[in-house]
Motif scaffolding. Structure first.
Motif, PDB file in Angstrom:
ATOM      1  N   PRO A   1     -17.394  -7.771  -4.904  1.00 16.81           N
ATOM      2  CA  PRO A   1     -16.467  -6.922  -5.661  1.00 16.81           C
ATOM      3  C   PRO A   1     -15.048  -6.883  -5.117  1.00 16.81           C
ATOM      4  CG  PRO A   1     -17.732  -5.569  -4.168  1.00 16.81           C
ATOM      5  CD  PRO A   1     -18.229  -6.986  -3.972  1.00 16.81           C
ATOM      6  N   ALA A   2     -14.754  -7.732  -4.129  1.00 15.65           N
ATOM      7  CA  ALA A   2     -13.446  -7.658  -3.476  1.00 15.65           C
ATOM      8  C   ALA A   2     -12.301  -7.921  -4.455  1.00 15.65           C
ATOM      9  CB  ALA A   2     -13.382  -8.657  -2.321  1.00 15.65           C
ATOM     10  N   LEU A   3     -12.489  -8.901  -5.347  1.00 13.40           N
ATOM     11  CA  LEU A   3     -11.409  -9.238  -6.276  1.00 13.40           C
ATOM     12  C   LEU A   3     -11.099  -8.069  -7.204  1.00 13.40           C
ATOM     13  CD1 LEU A   3      -9.395 -11.151  -7.599  1.00 13.40           C
ATOM     14  CD2 LEU A   3     -11.290 -12.061  -8.981  1.00 13.40           C
ATOM     15  N   ASN A   4     -12.127  -7.479  -7.803  1.00 17.42           N
ATOM     16  CA  ASN A   4     -11.888  -6.340  -8.689  1.00 17.42           C
ATOM     17  C   ASN A   4     -11.259  -5.176  -7.940  1.00 17.42           C
ATOM     18  OD1 ASN A   4     -12.791  -7.622 -10.972  1.00 17.42           O
ATOM     19  ND2 ASN A   4     -14.811  -6.645 -10.981  1.00 17.42           N
ATOM     20  N   SER A   5     -11.671  -4.990  -6.695  1.00 16.38           N
ATOM     21  CA  SER A   5     -11.091  -3.930  -5.877  1.00 16.38           C
ATOM     22  C   SER A   5      -9.609  -4.210  -5.603  1.00 16.38           C
ATOM     23  CB  SER A   5     -11.852  -3.811  -4.552  1.00 16.38           C
ATOM     24  OG  SER A   5     -11.249  -2.859  -3.711  1.00 16.38           O
ATOM     25  N   ALA A   6      -9.271  -5.478  -5.371  1.00 18.80           N
ATOM     26  CA  ALA A   6      -7.878  -5.852  -5.143  1.00 18.80           C
ATOM     27  C   ALA A   6      -7.032  -5.610  -6.392  1.00 18.80           C
ATOM     28  CB  ALA A   6      -7.790  -7.312  -4.725  1.00 18.80           C
ATOM     29  N   LEU A   7      -7.567  -6.000  -7.545  1.00 22.32           N
ATOM     30  CA  LEU A   7      -6.841  -5.772  -8.804  1.00 22.32           C
ATOM     31  C   LEU A   7      -6.661  -4.274  -9.051  1.00 22.32           C
ATOM     32  CD1 LEU A   7      -8.669  -8.459 -10.955  1.00 22.32           C
ATOM     33  CD2 LEU A   7      -6.285  -8.567 -10.199  1.00 22.32           C
ATOM     34  N   ASP A   8      -7.675  -3.487  -8.713  1.00 24.45           N
ATOM     35  CA  ASP A   8      -7.586  -2.040  -8.872  1.00 24.45           C
ATOM     36  C   ASP A   8      -6.540  -1.447  -7.929  1.00 24.45           C
ATOM     37  OD1 ASP A   8      -8.667   0.469 -10.028  1.00 24.45           O
ATOM     38  OD2 ASP A   8      -9.269   0.855  -7.964  1.00 24.45           O
ATOM     39  N   THR A   9      -6.429  -2.015  -6.737  1.00 20.53           N
ATOM     40  CA  THR A   9      -5.423  -1.558  -5.782  1.00 20.53           C
ATOM     41  C   THR A   9      -4.015  -1.744  -6.353  1.00 20.53           C
ATOM     42  OG1 THR A   9      -6.819  -2.026  -3.864  1.00 20.53           O
ATOM     43  CG2 THR A   9      -4.448  -1.976  -3.485  1.00 20.53           C
ATOM     44  N   ILE A  10      -3.765  -2.905  -6.950  1.00 19.31           N
ATOM     45  CA  ILE A  10      -2.460  -3.143  -7.570  1.00 19.31           C
ATOM     46  C   ILE A  10      -2.237  -2.172  -8.722  1.00 19.31           C
ATOM     47  CG2 ILE A  10      -0.975  -4.832  -8.708  1.00 19.31           C
ATOM     48  CD1 ILE A  10      -2.655  -7.015  -7.407  1.00 19.31           C
ATOM     49  N   ASP A  11      -3.276  -1.961  -9.524  1.00 20.42           N
ATOM     50  CA  ASP A  11      -3.144  -1.088 -10.673  1.00 20.42           C
ATOM     51  C   ASP A  11      -2.755   0.330 -10.247  1.00 20.42           C
ATOM     52  OD1 ASP A  11      -3.395  -1.203 -13.580  1.00 20.42           O
ATOM     53  OD2 ASP A  11      -4.972   0.277 -13.335  1.00 20.42           O
ATOM     54  N   LYS A  12      -3.308   0.785  -9.137  1.00 22.84           N
ATOM     55  CA  LYS A  12      -2.977   2.123  -8.639  1.00 22.84           C
ATOM     56  C   LYS A  12      -1.514   2.187  -8.213  1.00 22.84           C
ATOM     57  CE  LYS A  12      -7.650   3.407  -7.210  1.00 22.84           C
ATOM     58  NZ  LYS A  12      -8.587   3.587  -6.089  1.00 22.84           N
ATOM     59  N   VAL A  13      -1.019   1.131  -7.603  1.00 24.59           N
ATOM     60  CA  VAL A  13       0.397   1.103  -7.214  1.00 24.59           C
ATOM     61  C   VAL A  13       1.279   1.098  -8.461  1.00 24.59           C
ATOM     62  CG1 VAL A  13       2.188  -0.198  -6.011  1.00 24.59           C
ATOM     63  CG2 VAL A  13      -0.086  -0.034  -5.017  1.00 24.59           C
ATOM     64  N   VAL A  14       0.912   0.280  -9.449  1.00 21.62           N
ATOM     65  CA  VAL A  14       1.675   0.239 -10.703  1.00 21.62           C
ATOM     66  C   VAL A  14       1.723   1.626 -11.338  1.00 21.62           C
ATOM     67  CG1 VAL A  14       1.665  -0.626 -13.074  1.00 21.62           C
ATOM     68  CG2 VAL A  14       1.295  -2.206 -11.172  1.00 21.62           C
ATOM     69  N   ASN A  15       0.592   2.307 -11.376  1.00 24.18           N
ATOM     70  CA  ASN A  15       0.550   3.635 -11.983  1.00 24.18           C
ATOM     71  C   ASN A  15       1.355   4.655 -11.194  1.00 24.18           C
ATOM     72  OD1 ASN A  15      -0.991   3.152 -14.330  1.00 24.18           O
ATOM     73  ND2 ASN A  15      -2.855   3.069 -13.111  1.00 24.18           N
ATOM     74  N   ARG A  16       1.374   4.509  -9.884  1.00 25.24           N
ATOM     75  CA  ARG A  16       2.208   5.407  -9.082  1.00 25.24           C
ATOM     76  C   ARG A  16       3.681   5.185  -9.415  1.00 25.24           C
ATOM     77  NH1 ARG A  16       2.982   6.584  -2.578  1.00 25.24           N
ATOM     78  NH2 ARG A  16       4.870   7.783  -2.932  1.00 25.24           N
ATOM     79  N   ILE A  17       4.067   3.925  -9.588  1.00 26.17           N
ATOM     80  CA  ILE A  17       5.455   3.608  -9.946  1.00 26.17           C
ATOM     81  C   ILE A  17       5.805   4.172 -11.319  1.00 26.17           C
ATOM     82  CG2 ILE A  17       7.021   1.700 -10.485  1.00 26.17           C
ATOM     83  CD1 ILE A  17       5.444   0.067  -8.332  1.00 26.17           C
ATOM     84  N   LEU A  18       4.905   3.977 -12.277  1.00 23.52           N
ATOM     85  CA  LEU A  18       5.125   4.516 -13.618  1.00 23.52           C
ATOM     86  C   LEU A  18       5.234   6.043 -13.587  1.00 23.52           C
ATOM     87  CD1 LEU A  18       2.608   2.295 -15.620  1.00 23.52           C
ATOM     88  CD2 LEU A  18       5.108   2.121 -15.691  1.00 23.52           C
ATOM     89  N   ASP A  19       4.362   6.664 -12.815  1.00 29.89           N
ATOM     90  CA  ASP A  19       4.389   8.126 -12.690  1.00 29.89           C
ATOM     91  C   ASP A  19       5.679   8.604 -12.030  1.00 29.89           C
ATOM     92  OD1 ASP A  19       1.906   8.268 -13.863  1.00 29.89           O
ATOM     93  OD2 ASP A  19       0.816   8.539 -11.974  1.00 29.89           O
ATOM     94  N   GLY A  20       6.289   7.732 -11.222  1.00 26.13           N
ATOM     95  CA  GLY A  20       7.541   8.056 -10.567  1.00 26.13           C
ATOM     96  C   GLY A  20       8.762   7.899 -11.464  1.00 26.13           C
ATOM     97  N   GLY A  21       8.524   7.490 -12.701  1.00 23.01           N
ATOM     98  CA  GLY A  21       9.609   7.420 -13.671  1.00 23.01           C
ATOM     99  C   GLY A  21      10.218   6.047 -13.866  1.00 23.01           C
TER     100      GLY A  21
END
Length: 208
Positions: free
Chosen positions: A74-94
């Motif tokens: 599951p490492a690949l899906n976990s890595a993609l999820d890690t990026i997605d969380k960063v993207v969402n933090r950026i979006l949430d930051g405006g």
């Protein structure tokens, strides 16, 4: 098999003040701090918030990016999820998606391309220094959407010890079919590193 914790290093402008954001993905065996150091060679990042996620055990997935899919899960899906969380933090930051940029080297470049191809939309741009889409065979069901002419730069040596040119070219085809504005630069006999010429290309085509 490892799951990635949500660890990343930040630099640049505070997200509340930044106009844009750059997510930087390190290669196998490297670190977030190392890839973040590359930002000093990139232009026009004064108003960028910089994010560099850190892979568990310094690797985003255990085997070759062209290994059978189940070997890298599951490492690949976990890595993609890690990026997605960063993207969402950026979006949430405006910061909107069209002001989010991506950059990766080697394993990080493969992960960069895989993430944006699975989540195509109008981004600021993406740079993949030696990488291609992930999987033993490319599953086109994973890649649906419209990049709306997001600029993407892919550079690679030929031959490259880790990334076959044939996979790079197939990846370019997929991205173009998703309406990305892709530029591919091939360096005959190029080494598995990031050259000054590649950085210059990134500055010209993505960060101009």
């Amino acid at each position: 098999m490892y799951i990635h914790s949500e660890q990343y290093v930040t630099a640049g402008a505070p997200i509340g003040e930044a106009k844009s954001a750059l997510i930087m993905l390190h290669g196998r065996g490297s670190t977030a701090q190392n890839i973040l150091g590359l930002a000093t060679a990139l232009k026009n990042l004064d108003q960028f918030a910089l994010f560099a996620p850190q892979a568990t055990q310094n690797s985003w997935y255990p085997y070759s990016f062209m290994a059978p899919d189940e070997q890298n899960q599951p490492a690949l899906n976990s890595a993609l999820d890690t990026i997605d969380k960063v993207v969402n933090r950026i979006l949430d930051g405006g910061i909107p998606a069209d002001k989010i940029y991506f950059l990766g080297f080697s394993q990080g470049a493969c992960l960069t391309l895989e993430y944006i191809a699975r989540n195509p939309k109008k981004y600021g741009g993406a740079v993949a220094f030696t990488g291609g889409l992930v999987g033993e065979h490319l599953n086109r069901d994973h890649y649906k959407g419209d990049f709306d002419q997001t600029p993407v730069l892919i550079t690679t040596g030929n031959p490259d010890v880790h990334v076959p040119l044939t996979r790079v070219e197939k990846s370019v085809k997929v991205l173009k079919e998703l309406n990305a504005d892709v530029q591919l630069k091939i360096y005959p006999g190029g080494s598995h590193t990031i050259s000054q010429e590649e950085i210059t290309l990134a500055n010209k085509h993505i960060f101009a």
